[in-house]
Motif scaffolding. Structure first.
Motif, PDB file in Angstrom:
ATOM      1  N   LEU A  20      52.589  76.708  47.564  1.00 33.09           N
ATOM      2  CA  LEU A  20      51.600  75.789  48.143  1.00 33.09           C
ATOM      3  C   LEU A  20      51.318  76.116  49.603  1.00 33.09           C
ATOM      4  CD1 LEU A  20      52.706  72.377  46.593  1.00 33.09           C
ATOM      5  CD2 LEU A  20      50.583  73.615  46.175  1.00 33.09           C
ATOM      6  N   THR A  21      52.366  76.456  50.345  1.00 33.04           N
ATOM      7  CA  THR A  21      52.191  76.810  51.757  1.00 33.04           C
ATOM      8  C   THR A  21      51.319  78.049  51.899  1.00 33.04           C
ATOM      9  OG1 THR A  21      54.359  75.886  52.274  1.00 33.04           O
ATOM     10  CG2 THR A  21      53.397  77.391  53.888  1.00 33.04           C
ATOM     11  N   VAL A  22      51.593  79.059  51.107  1.00 25.61           N
ATOM     12  CA  VAL A  22      50.803  80.292  51.168  1.00 25.61           C
ATOM     13  C   VAL A  22      49.367  80.023  50.735  1.00 25.61           C
ATOM     14  CG1 VAL A  22      50.528  82.571  50.129  1.00 25.61           C
ATOM     15  CG2 VAL A  22      52.766  81.840  50.931  1.00 25.61           C
ATOM     16  N   ALA A  23      49.187  79.226  49.693  1.00 21.93           N
ATOM     17  CA  ALA A  23      47.836  78.927  49.211  1.00 21.93           C
ATOM     18  C   ALA A  23      47.033  78.191  50.272  1.00 21.93           C
ATOM     19  CB  ALA A  23      47.902  78.109  47.929  1.00 21.93           C
ATOM     20  N   LEU A  24      47.647  77.220  50.941  1.00 22.13           N
ATOM     21  CA  LEU A  24      46.933  76.467  51.972  1.00 22.13           C
ATOM     22  C   LEU A  24      46.648  77.324  53.200  1.00 22.13           C
ATOM     23  CD1 LEU A  24      48.721  73.018  51.707  1.00 22.13           C
ATOM     24  CD2 LEU A  24      46.430  73.626  50.929  1.00 22.13           C
ATOM     25  N   ALA A  25      47.525  78.270  53.501  1.00 20.77           N
ATOM     26  CA  ALA A  25      47.285  79.157  54.644  1.00 20.77           C
ATOM     27  C   ALA A  25      46.263  80.238  54.301  1.00 20.77           C
ATOM     28  CB  ALA A  25      48.596  79.797  55.087  1.00 20.77           C
ATOM     29  N   LEU A  26      46.176  80.598  53.030  1.00 15.59           N
ATOM     30  CA  LEU A  26      45.302  81.693  52.620  1.00 15.59           C
ATOM     31  C   LEU A  26      43.827  81.289  52.585  1.00 15.59           C
ATOM     32  CD1 LEU A  26      45.753  84.605  51.820  1.00 15.59           C
ATOM     33  CD2 LEU A  26      45.790  83.893  49.448  1.00 15.59           C
ATOM     34  N   VAL A  27      43.535  80.019  52.385  1.00 12.74           N
ATOM     35  CA  VAL A  27      42.138  79.587  52.287  1.00 12.74           C
ATOM     36  C   VAL A  27      41.391  79.825  53.609  1.00 12.74           C
ATOM     37  CG1 VAL A  27      40.640  77.579  51.993  1.00 12.74           C
ATOM     38  CG2 VAL A  27      42.484  77.997  50.381  1.00 12.74           C
ATOM     39  N   PRO A  28      41.863  79.302  54.744  1.00 13.38           N
ATOM     40  CA  PRO A  28      41.105  79.573  55.981  1.00 13.38           C
ATOM     41  C   PRO A  28      41.132  81.043  56.372  1.00 13.38           C
ATOM     42  CG  PRO A  28      43.086  78.329  56.474  1.00 13.38           C
ATOM     43  CD  PRO A  28      42.971  78.398  54.980  1.00 13.38           C
ATOM     44  N   GLU A  29      42.223  81.736  56.052  1.00 10.72           N
ATOM     45  CA  GLU A  29      42.308  83.160  56.366  1.00 10.72           C
ATOM     46  C   GLU A  29      41.268  83.948  55.569  1.00 10.72           C
ATOM     47  OE1 GLU A  29      45.752  86.582  56.459  1.00 10.72           O
ATOM     48  OE2 GLU A  29      45.823  85.070  54.891  1.00 10.72           O
ATOM     49  N   ALA A  30      41.137  83.655  54.302  1.00 13.01           N
ATOM     50  CA  ALA A  30      40.165  84.366  53.461  1.00 13.01           C
ATOM     51  C   ALA A  30      38.743  84.082  53.914  1.00 13.01           C
ATOM     52  CB  ALA A  30      40.348  83.959  52.000  1.00 13.01           C
ATOM     53  N   VAL A  31      38.457  82.853  54.283  1.00 14.64           N
ATOM     54  CA  VAL A  31      37.121  82.503  54.761  1.00 14.64           C
ATOM     55  C   VAL A  31      36.832  83.198  56.089  1.00 14.64           C
ATOM     56  CG1 VAL A  31      35.680  80.599  55.578  1.00 14.64           C
ATOM     57  CG2 VAL A  31      37.023  80.339  53.498  1.00 14.64           C
ATOM     58  N   ALA A  32      37.820  83.213  56.987  1.00 17.37           N
ATOM     59  CA  ALA A  32      37.622  83.851  58.294  1.00 17.37           C
ATOM     60  C   ALA A  32      37.380  85.345  58.142  1.00 17.37           C
ATOM     61  CB  ALA A  32      38.846  83.596  59.176  1.00 17.37           C
ATOM     62  N   VAL A  39      30.465  88.975  54.556  1.00 16.66           N
ATOM     63  CA  VAL A  39      30.168  88.605  53.179  1.00 16.66           C
ATOM     64  C   VAL A  39      30.239  87.088  53.050  1.00 16.66           C
ATOM     65  CG1 VAL A  39      30.986  90.781  52.215  1.00 16.66           C
ATOM     66  CG2 VAL A  39      32.567  88.886  52.423  1.00 16.66           C
ATOM     67  N   ASP A  40      29.790  86.592  51.916  1.00 15.70           N
ATOM     68  CA  ASP A  40      29.817  85.162  51.638  1.00 15.70           C
ATOM     69  C   ASP A  40      31.269  84.674  51.582  1.00 15.70           C
ATOM     70  OD1 ASP A  40      28.532  82.706  50.895  1.00 15.70           O
ATOM     71  OD2 ASP A  40      29.263  83.041  48.858  1.00 15.70           O
ATOM     72  N   PRO A  41      31.568  83.504  52.152  1.00 10.73           N
ATOM     73  CA  PRO A  41      32.944  82.988  52.109  1.00 10.73           C
ATOM     74  C   PRO A  41      33.502  82.850  50.690  1.00 10.73           C
ATOM     75  CG  PRO A  41      31.660  81.732  53.676  1.00 10.73           C
ATOM     76  CD  PRO A  41      30.704  82.658  52.984  1.00 10.73           C
ATOM     77  N   MET A  42      32.649  82.600  49.711  1.00  9.52           N
ATOM     78  CA  MET A  42      33.138  82.502  48.329  1.00  9.52           C
ATOM     79  C   MET A  42      33.695  83.842  47.850  1.00  9.52           C
ATOM     80  SD  MET A  42      33.088  79.454  47.381  1.00  9.52           S
ATOM     81  CE  MET A  42      33.429  79.638  45.659  1.00  9.52           C
ATOM     82  N   VAL A  43      33.123  84.947  48.327  1.00 10.20           N
ATOM     83  CA  VAL A  43      33.658  86.266  47.976  1.00 10.20           C
ATOM     84  C   VAL A  43      35.087  86.391  48.499  1.00 10.20           C
ATOM     85  CG1 VAL A  43      33.391  88.757  48.360  1.00 10.20           C
ATOM     86  CG2 VAL A  43      31.385  87.348  47.908  1.00 10.20           C
ATOM     87  N   GLY A  44      35.323  85.925  49.734  1.00  7.01           N
ATOM     88  CA  GLY A  44      36.667  85.958  50.299  1.00  7.01           C
ATOM     89  C   GLY A  44      37.638  85.088  49.521  1.00  7.01           C
TER      90      GLY A  44
END
Length: 188
Positions: A20-32, A39-44
């Motif tokens: 859960l910690t990695v998943a929550l940290a990965l969302v803003p990182e992938a968007v950034a 590219v579109d944030p959804m691609v990230g």
């Protein structure tokens, strides 16, 4: 390579919490990094999900990083700019094949040959490129559609939030070094 680990109640709880910690940290990182790569944030987000899924299926190792990285995002900027998003998937798959081949042939030991100043220079250059990519966040389109700097009140708010974030990071690290026992008890 495909070993099934032994699970206990303690390890399952720790695995779920770390996931859960990695998943929550990965969302803003992938968007950034999607913004940096152009590219579109959804691609990230899709890419982050697929990387996590593949890593969980084939197994990771302790300390292994499986996610978006600044180095890949910076390289993808020129790829997307010259060839479009269509070639992004093929380039990532090819990079994955190179990594798998390096693992199979045990080429990781050769990283010791790279001098420390080269690694520091690479990371500093990467920081400069990411900083320059972030400057676009301080610009907004005007009436003609051209990007101009934010108005003074919005710019001051943005710079204040940046300074506050940097201060929190700086003083949190310092307080962790000075009061490790106190902070470990507070975080329970």
């Amino acid at each position: 390579m495909f070993e099934f680990p032994q699970f206990s109640k303690h390890s399952v709880k720790n695995d779920v919490l770390s996931g859960l910690t990695v998943a929550l940290a990965l969302v803003p990182e992938a968007v950034a990094f999607a913004f940096v790569a152009g590219v579109d944030p959804m691609v990230g987000l899709y890419a982050a999900f697929i990387v996590g899924l593949v890593t969980s299926i084939f197994g990771g190792r302790p300390g292994m990083i499986s996610g978006a990285t600044g180095a890949m995002a910076v390289v993808m900027v020129s790829l997307v700019a010259t060839h479009g998003v269509q070639y992004l998937f093929a380039a990532i798959m090819l990079a994955g094949l190179f990594q798998i081949s390096a693992g199979i042939f045990k080429l990781g030991k050769f990283i010791r040959i790279v001098p420390h100043p080269v690694m520091i220079g690479f990371v500093n250059g990467l920081a400069i490129v990411i900083f320059l990519a972030q400057l676009g966040q301080f610009k907004a389109p005007d009436l003609s559609g051209a990007l101009t700097w934010l108005p003074q009140d919005q710019m001051m708010l943005m710079l204040g939030l940046v300074a506050l974030t940097m201060a929190i990071i700086h003083f949190y690290q310092r307080s962790r070094q000075q009061y490790p026992l106190l902070l470990s008890r507070l975080s329970l």
